[in-house]
Design a protein around this motif. Sequence first.
Motif, PDB file in Angstrom:
ATOM      1  N   VAL A   1       0.829  -1.211   0.000  1.00 44.65           N
ATOM      2  CA  VAL A   1       0.000   0.000   0.000  1.00 44.65           C
ATOM      3  C   VAL A   1       0.863   1.261   0.000  1.00 44.65           C
ATOM      4  O   VAL A   1       0.402   2.333   0.390  1.00 44.65           O
ATOM      5  N   SER A   2       2.108   1.132  -0.444  1.00 41.25           N
ATOM      6  CA  SER A   2       3.050   2.248  -0.415  1.00 41.25           C
ATOM      7  C   SER A   2       3.560   2.583  -1.811  1.00 41.25           C
ATOM      8  O   SER A   2       3.801   1.698  -2.627  1.00 41.25           O
ATOM      9  N   ARG A   3       3.785   3.877  -2.034  1.00 41.31           N
ATOM     10  CA  ARG A   3       4.375   4.328  -3.300  1.00 41.31           C
ATOM     11  C   ARG A   3       5.888   4.449  -3.229  1.00 41.31           C
ATOM     12  O   ARG A   3       6.522   4.828  -4.221  1.00 41.31           O
ATOM     13  N   ILE A   4       6.499   4.140  -2.085  1.00 40.51           N
ATOM     14  CA  ILE A   4       7.958   4.222  -1.988  1.00 40.51           C
ATOM     15  C   ILE A   4       8.602   2.928  -1.493  1.00 40.51           C
ATOM     16  O   ILE A   4       9.799   2.717  -1.709  1.00 40.51           O
ATOM     17  N   LYS A   5       7.856   2.060  -0.840  1.00 38.27           N
ATOM     18  CA  LYS A   5       8.433   0.836  -0.288  1.00 38.27           C
ATOM     19  C   LYS A   5       8.520  -0.266  -1.353  1.00 38.27           C
ATOM     20  O   LYS A   5       7.976  -0.149  -2.434  1.00 38.27           O
ATOM     21  N   GLY A   6       9.224  -1.336  -1.006  1.00 35.19           N
ATOM     22  CA  GLY A   6       9.363  -2.445  -1.939  1.00 35.19           C
ATOM     23  C   GLY A   6      10.045  -2.049  -3.234  1.00 35.19           C
ATOM     24  O   GLY A   6       9.705  -2.532  -4.311  1.00 35.19           O
ATOM     25  N   GLY A   7      11.043  -1.156  -3.132  1.00 29.65           N
ATOM     26  CA  GLY A   7      11.797  -0.732  -4.302  1.00 29.65           C
ATOM     27  C   GLY A   7      11.198   0.413  -5.072  1.00 29.65           C
ATOM     28  O   GLY A   7      11.808   0.899  -6.035  1.00 29.65           O
ATOM     29  N   ALA A   8      10.028   0.893  -4.686  1.00 25.71           N
ATOM     30  CA  ALA A   8       9.367   1.947  -5.456  1.00 25.71           C
ATOM     31  C   ALA A   8      10.109   3.283  -5.377  1.00 25.71           C
ATOM     32  O   ALA A   8       9.958   4.122  -6.262  1.00 25.71           O
ATOM     33  N   LEU A   9      10.940   3.497  -4.344  1.00 20.31           N
ATOM     34  CA  LEU A   9      11.681   4.755  -4.243  1.00 20.31           C
ATOM     35  C   LEU A   9      12.757   4.858  -5.325  1.00 20.31           C
ATOM     36  O   LEU A   9      13.247   5.957  -5.613  1.00 20.31           O
ATOM     37  N   LEU A  10      13.127   3.745  -5.928  1.00 21.09           N
ATOM     38  CA  LEU A  10      14.163   3.762  -6.962  1.00 21.09           C
ATOM     39  C   LEU A  10      13.802   4.697  -8.115  1.00 21.09           C
ATOM     40  O   LEU A  10      14.691   5.269  -8.756  1.00 21.09           O
ATOM     41  N   SER A  11      12.512   4.861  -8.382  1.00 21.34           N
ATOM     42  CA  SER A  11      12.108   5.720  -9.505  1.00 21.34           C
ATOM     43  C   SER A  11      12.551   7.165  -9.293  1.00 21.34           C
ATOM     44  O   SER A  11      12.796   7.898 -10.261  1.00 21.34           O
TER      45      SER A  11
ATOM     46  N   GLU B   1      10.711  -6.265  -4.705  1.00 22.44           N
ATOM     47  CA  GLU B   1      10.335  -7.604  -4.237  1.00 22.44           C
ATOM     48  C   GLU B   1       9.551  -8.327  -5.320  1.00 22.44           C
ATOM     49  O   GLU B   1       8.420  -7.949  -5.649  1.00 22.44           O
ATOM     50  N   VAL B   2      10.165  -9.358  -5.862  1.00 24.72           N
ATOM     51  CA  VAL B   2       9.496 -10.186  -6.848  1.00 24.72           C
ATOM     52  C   VAL B   2       8.539 -11.123  -6.114  1.00 24.72           C
ATOM     53  O   VAL B   2       8.877 -11.709  -5.091  1.00 24.72           O
ATOM     54  N   GLY B   3       7.333 -11.248  -6.614  1.00 29.55           N
ATOM     55  CA  GLY B   3       6.362 -12.141  -5.987  1.00 29.55           C
ATOM     56  C   GLY B   3       5.688 -11.571  -4.769  1.00 29.55           C
ATOM     57  O   GLY B   3       5.227 -12.321  -3.897  1.00 29.55           O
ATOM     58  N   LEU B   4       5.584 -10.236  -4.696  1.00 27.70           N
ATOM     59  CA  LEU B   4       4.937  -9.609  -3.542  1.00 27.70           C
ATOM     60  C   LEU B   4       3.487 -10.049  -3.416  1.00 27.70           C
ATOM     61  O   LEU B   4       3.023 -10.391  -2.335  1.00 27.70           O
TER      62      LEU B   4
END
Length: 412
Positions: A169-179, A210-213
């Motif tokens: 439910v996050s726009r920055i967690k699970g690698g999303a901050l990389l953008s 995270e692959v397979g979240l």
Amino acid sequence: MADAAFARRLLLEVFAAALGAVEGRAVVGQALADRPLHGPVWICAIGKAAQSMALGACDVLGPRVVGGLLITKPGHLDPSAFAGLGIECLLGGHPVPDGGSLEAGRRLPGALGALPAQTEVLFLLSGGASSLVEVPIAGLDLADLRRMNQWLLGSGLPIDAVNRVRKSVSRIKGGALLSALGDRPPRVLAISDVPGDDPGVIGSGLLVPEVGLAEGIAALDLPTWLSEWVERGLEERGALPTRGPEITLVATLETAKSAAADAGRRAGFAVRVDAHPVEGDAALAGRRLARALLAGPPGISIAGGETTLRLPDAPGRGGRNQHLALAAAIELAGHADAALLSAGTDGTDGPTDDAGALVDGATLERIRDAGLDAAQGLERADSGTLLEASGDLIRTGPTGTNVTDLILGWRG
């Protein structure tokens, strides 16, 4: 035979030695001395150890630091330490997000995106980042985030499962901050506060895709309202980068356990180190560890990990370490030759300012003398109230690190 006062002093000294070996300023400073950064550096420090880690970087980098953003929890920050360094300091909520967490989430991506191309980015990550900074998916507000995190904290789920839900439910967690970094490769140093030292679990993996979240979350038994939020979040997240940067772990629980063992041997005691992580229900773990201590040979025992605690509807005061210690105290009752310490290496335990507790064979008697009942305290998740009455709480203040929990035992 050594008395209880000696045993308590000994365990506190061993605990202090363990903390010293994983203190953020020292370990970050050493890591950067071993592998320096040479260009202008912008620091992004997030977590309960953010201040100590950032100071370690500044010690080594000096004038190469051209600014930064530090996000930590109240009580873990002295802003004057960064005067003149251009490092902005923000406070977020912990263990449940607050308005500061959302403000930090608003500032972080924009700050990264505005950096000059030649500036190197140094991330310094430690435990607590999951709640200290957040950008929720569309349709979720602060009240929703708080409701979700409060349910997760009382669910008894292990931390990797808790953080999968947070990522969804996050726009920055699970690698999303990389953008927000684009093609800029960051240097990342982390202190691990998770079992197994998986960088993707530390701080909910801000820089670790995270692959397979979706598959991992599907196996969890979540309430309907939360399952609906997760489903929406997974749809919104869409395709993310599949690879993240290299992450160097500068301190782990094993580092602390090794330092504790060295301190115990220097004190002249035989030492036993449990290689298996302490996990599962906190009360069951406390009873098991206390029984093993009583059945074992004289000396110091060392273990560590992260237990879970399923909270009642109206929990009292305490945290998982205090809960574990109170359960252990029931088993140790009447044994003058045994003591057990269970404490969070960050200096906090659950929502309290106590690190944990140090119990011995007389703890239960002191609790009874105060008119309290240990079994009821466990049932009500009110271990802190009982252990305060018995004089067994440990308060260290912020330690500058966070490598989960350390459990030390002594038997004479």
